[in-house]
Design a protein around this motif. Structure first.
Motif, PDB file in Angstrom:
ATOM      1  N   TRP A 190       9.511  -3.658  -8.607  1.00  0.00           N
ATOM      2  CA  TRP A 190       7.901  -3.340  -8.389  1.00  0.00           C
ATOM      3  C   TRP A 190       7.602  -2.010  -9.142  1.00  0.00           C
ATOM      4  N   ARG A 191       6.232  -1.869  -9.246  1.00  0.00           N
ATOM      5  CA  ARG A 191       5.896  -0.578 -10.094  1.00  0.00           C
ATOM      6  C   ARG A 191       4.529  -0.115  -9.657  1.00  0.00           C
ATOM      7  N   ARG A 192       4.037   0.908 -10.171  1.00  0.00           N
ATOM      8  CA  ARG A 192       2.818   1.522  -9.634  1.00  0.00           C
ATOM      9  C   ARG A 192       1.728   1.086 -10.516  1.00  0.00           C
ATOM     10  N   LEU A 193       0.773   0.677  -9.936  1.00  0.00           N
ATOM     11  CA  LEU A 193      -0.526   0.533 -10.796  1.00  0.00           C
ATOM     12  C   LEU A 193      -1.093   1.952 -11.569  1.00  0.00           C
ATOM     13  N   PRO A 194      -1.992   1.927 -12.345  1.00  0.00           N
ATOM     14  CA  PRO A 194      -2.534   3.334 -12.714  1.00  0.00           C
ATOM     15  C   PRO A 194      -2.970   4.127 -11.681  1.00  0.00           C
ATOM     16  N   GLN A 195      -3.618   3.432 -10.766  1.00  0.00           N
ATOM     17  CA  GLN A 195      -4.282   4.432  -9.719  1.00  0.00           C
ATOM     18  C   GLN A 195      -3.261   4.640  -8.309  1.00  0.00           C
ATOM     19  N   GLY A 196      -1.817   4.277  -8.726  1.00  0.00           N
ATOM     20  CA  GLY A 196      -0.980   4.685  -7.570  1.00  0.00           C
ATOM     21  C   GLY A 196      -0.323   3.690  -6.790  1.00  0.00           C
ATOM     22  N   GLU A 197      -1.023   2.471  -6.522  1.00  0.00           N
ATOM     23  CA  GLU A 197      -0.881   1.323  -5.595  1.00  0.00           C
ATOM     24  C   GLU A 197       0.726   0.847  -6.232  1.00  0.00           C
ATOM     25  N   PRO A 198       1.327   0.325  -5.069  1.00  0.00           N
ATOM     26  CA  PRO A 198       2.504  -0.576  -5.610  1.00  0.00           C
ATOM     27  C   PRO A 198       2.242  -2.054  -5.714  1.00  0.00           C
ATOM     28  N   VAL A 199       2.817  -2.509  -6.839  1.00  0.00           N
ATOM     29  CA  VAL A 199       2.487  -3.807  -7.149  1.00  0.00           C
ATOM     30  C   VAL A 199       3.842  -4.371  -7.364  1.00  0.00           C
TER      31      VAL A 199
ATOM     32  N   ALA B 264       0.921  -1.274  -0.049  1.00  0.00           N
ATOM     33  CA  ALA B 264      -0.020   0.032  -0.105  1.00  0.00           C
ATOM     34  C   ALA B 264       0.950   1.066  -0.060  1.00  0.00           C
ATOM     35  N   ASP B 265       0.356   2.487  -0.267  1.00  0.00           N
ATOM     36  CA  ASP B 265       0.834   3.833  -0.101  1.00  0.00           C
ATOM     37  C   ASP B 265      -0.177   4.756   0.499  1.00  0.00           C
ATOM     38  N   ALA B 266      -0.044   5.191   1.664  1.00  0.00           N
ATOM     39  CA  ALA B 266      -0.894   6.220   2.183  1.00  0.00           C
ATOM     40  C   ALA B 266      -0.256   7.534   1.956  1.00  0.00           C
ATOM     41  N   GLY B 267       0.567   7.729   1.016  1.00  0.00           N
ATOM     42  CA  GLY B 267       1.138   9.057   0.743  1.00  0.00           C
ATOM     43  C   GLY B 267       2.663   9.078   1.355  1.00  0.00           C
ATOM     44  N   HIS B 268       3.070   8.211   2.043  1.00  0.00           N
ATOM     45  CA  HIS B 268       4.317   8.258   2.681  1.00  0.00           C
ATOM     46  C   HIS B 268       5.376   7.512   2.134  1.00  0.00           C
ATOM     47  N   GLY B 269       5.251   6.886   0.776  1.00  0.00           N
ATOM     48  CA  GLY B 269       5.918   5.926   0.435  1.00  0.00           C
ATOM     49  C   GLY B 269       5.464   4.435   0.344  1.00  0.00           C
ATOM     50  N   PRO B 270       5.901   3.354  -0.455  1.00  0.00           N
ATOM     51  CA  PRO B 270       5.217   2.234  -0.204  1.00  0.00           C
ATOM     52  C   PRO B 270       5.667   1.542   1.018  1.00  0.00           C
ATOM     53  N   VAL B 271       4.515   0.651   1.611  1.00  0.00           N
ATOM     54  CA  VAL B 271       4.949  -0.230   2.493  1.00  0.00           C
ATOM     55  C   VAL B 271       4.528  -1.509   2.165  1.00  0.00           C
ATOM     56  N   GLY B 272       4.882  -2.706   2.792  1.00  0.00           N
ATOM     57  CA  GLY B 272       4.364  -3.964   2.534  1.00  0.00           C
ATOM     58  C   GLY B 272       4.778  -5.010   3.698  1.00  0.00           C
TER      59      GLY B 272
ATOM     60  N   SER C 214      11.856  -7.209   9.309  1.00  0.00           N
ATOM     61  CA  SER C 214      11.686  -5.791   9.882  1.00  0.00           C
ATOM     62  C   SER C 214      13.078  -4.975   9.676  1.00  0.00           C
ATOM     63  N   GLY C 215      12.969  -3.960   9.589  1.00  0.00           N
ATOM     64  CA  GLY C 215      13.944  -2.890   9.873  1.00  0.00           C
ATOM     65  C   GLY C 215      14.670  -2.725   8.397  1.00  0.00           C
ATOM     66  N   ILE C 216      14.284  -3.210   7.288  1.00  0.00           N
ATOM     67  CA  ILE C 216      14.973  -2.988   6.140  1.00  0.00           C
ATOM     68  C   ILE C 216      13.942  -2.282   5.124  1.00  0.00           C
ATOM     69  N   ASP C 217      14.498  -1.607   3.913  1.00  0.00           N
ATOM     70  CA  ASP C 217      13.720  -1.034   2.953  1.00  0.00           C
ATOM     71  C   ASP C 217      13.355  -2.329   1.916  1.00  0.00           C
ATOM     72  N   ARG C 218      12.001  -2.659   2.245  1.00  0.00           N
ATOM     73  CA  ARG C 218      11.573  -3.901   1.604  1.00  0.00           C
ATOM     74  C   ARG C 218      11.557  -3.578  -0.184  1.00  0.00           C
ATOM     75  N   PHE C 219      11.330  -2.494  -0.224  1.00  0.00           N
ATOM     76  CA  PHE C 219      11.160  -1.972  -1.775  1.00  0.00           C
ATOM     77  C   PHE C 219      12.493  -1.627  -2.559  1.00  0.00           C
ATOM     78  N   ALA C 220      13.681  -1.750  -1.803  1.00  0.00           N
ATOM     79  CA  ALA C 220      14.929  -1.419  -2.250  1.00  0.00           C
ATOM     80  C   ALA C 220      15.214  -2.774  -3.231  1.00  0.00           C
ATOM     81  N   ALA C 221      16.247  -2.542  -4.352  1.00  0.00           N
ATOM     82  CA  ALA C 221      16.624  -3.442  -5.124  1.00  0.00           C
ATOM     83  C   ALA C 221      17.279  -4.790  -4.169  1.00  0.00           C
ATOM     84  N   PRO C 222      17.089  -6.152  -4.506  1.00  0.00           N
ATOM     85  CA  PRO C 222      16.649  -6.328  -5.828  1.00  0.00           C
ATOM     86  C   PRO C 222      15.044  -6.392  -6.151  1.00  0.00           C
ATOM     87  N   THR C 223      14.209  -6.055  -5.030  1.00  0.00           N
ATOM     88  CA  THR C 223      12.871  -6.251  -5.197  1.00  0.00           C
ATOM     89  C   THR C 223      12.489  -4.984  -6.505  1.00  0.00           C
TER      90      THR C 223
END
Length: 170
Positions: free
Chosen positions: A111-120, A37-45, A100-109
């Motif tokens: 991902w992209r955003r759907l047209p509505q903005g959600e991270p997938v 999800a992204d509530a406006g503060h960057g992606p989380v998962g 916990s405690g890592i940037d889960r969206f950093a490489a090698p992960t």
């Protein structure tokens, strides 16, 4: 006819010990997803095994999230989310989003955003785009109930499962 009601130890009225509870559910196989999800503060998962279908009409699903997790404050504020179904070969992605405690969206992960903005997540076996309708308090967790508004599936992929503390495939 006499019906015998089994007696249970006193702990049954107050609940079982957390370790016993975990042990019981380790024996129950479950599909593995990553909720993003992204509530406006960057992606989380986060990695979850609690996804459940609730209703066909309307199409509703639920998942649980702990209130002490780093993702909860963001999921709590999100209007939408994505359930990413992990394929059998995506154990490392499940581990990344369970750490916990890592940037889960950093490489090698990837991902992209759907047209509505959600991270997938890239390369998943499928996804559901959700509009969050409500959260229900449930002990140290919240149950998120959401309407499925879009989906994509990669037919023929085997799912990633979690059972007895390890990942498995069909």
């Amino acid at each position: 006819m006499t019906v015998t009601v089994p007696s249970y130890p006193a702990t049954a009225t107050t609940g079982i010990a957390p370790d016993r509870f975990k042990q019981a559910f380790r024996r129950y196989p479950a599909g593995v997803v990553v909720v993003t999800a992204d509530a406006g503060h960057g992606p989380v998962g986060f990695t979850a095994t609690s996804l459940a279908s609730l209703s066909l009409d309307p199409p509703l699903v639920s998942f649980g999230i702990g209130t002490s997790t780093s993702s909860w404050p963001y999921i709590e504020r999100a209007d939408t989310a994505v359930v990413n179904f992990l394929g059998a070969e995506q154990r490392s992605l499940a581990t990344t989003f369970a750490t916990s405690g890592i940037d889960r969206f950093a490489a090698p992960t990837g991902w992209r955003r759907l047209p509505q903005g959600e991270p997938v997540l890239d390369g998943v076996a499928g996804w559901l785009r959700l509009e969050i309708e409500q959260t229900v308090p449930a002990g140290d967790h919240r149950i998120v109930i959401a309407r499925v508004v879009d989906s994509w599936l990669d037919e023929g992929r085997s799912p990633l499962l979690f059972h007895n503390g390890t990942y498995h495939t069909l």
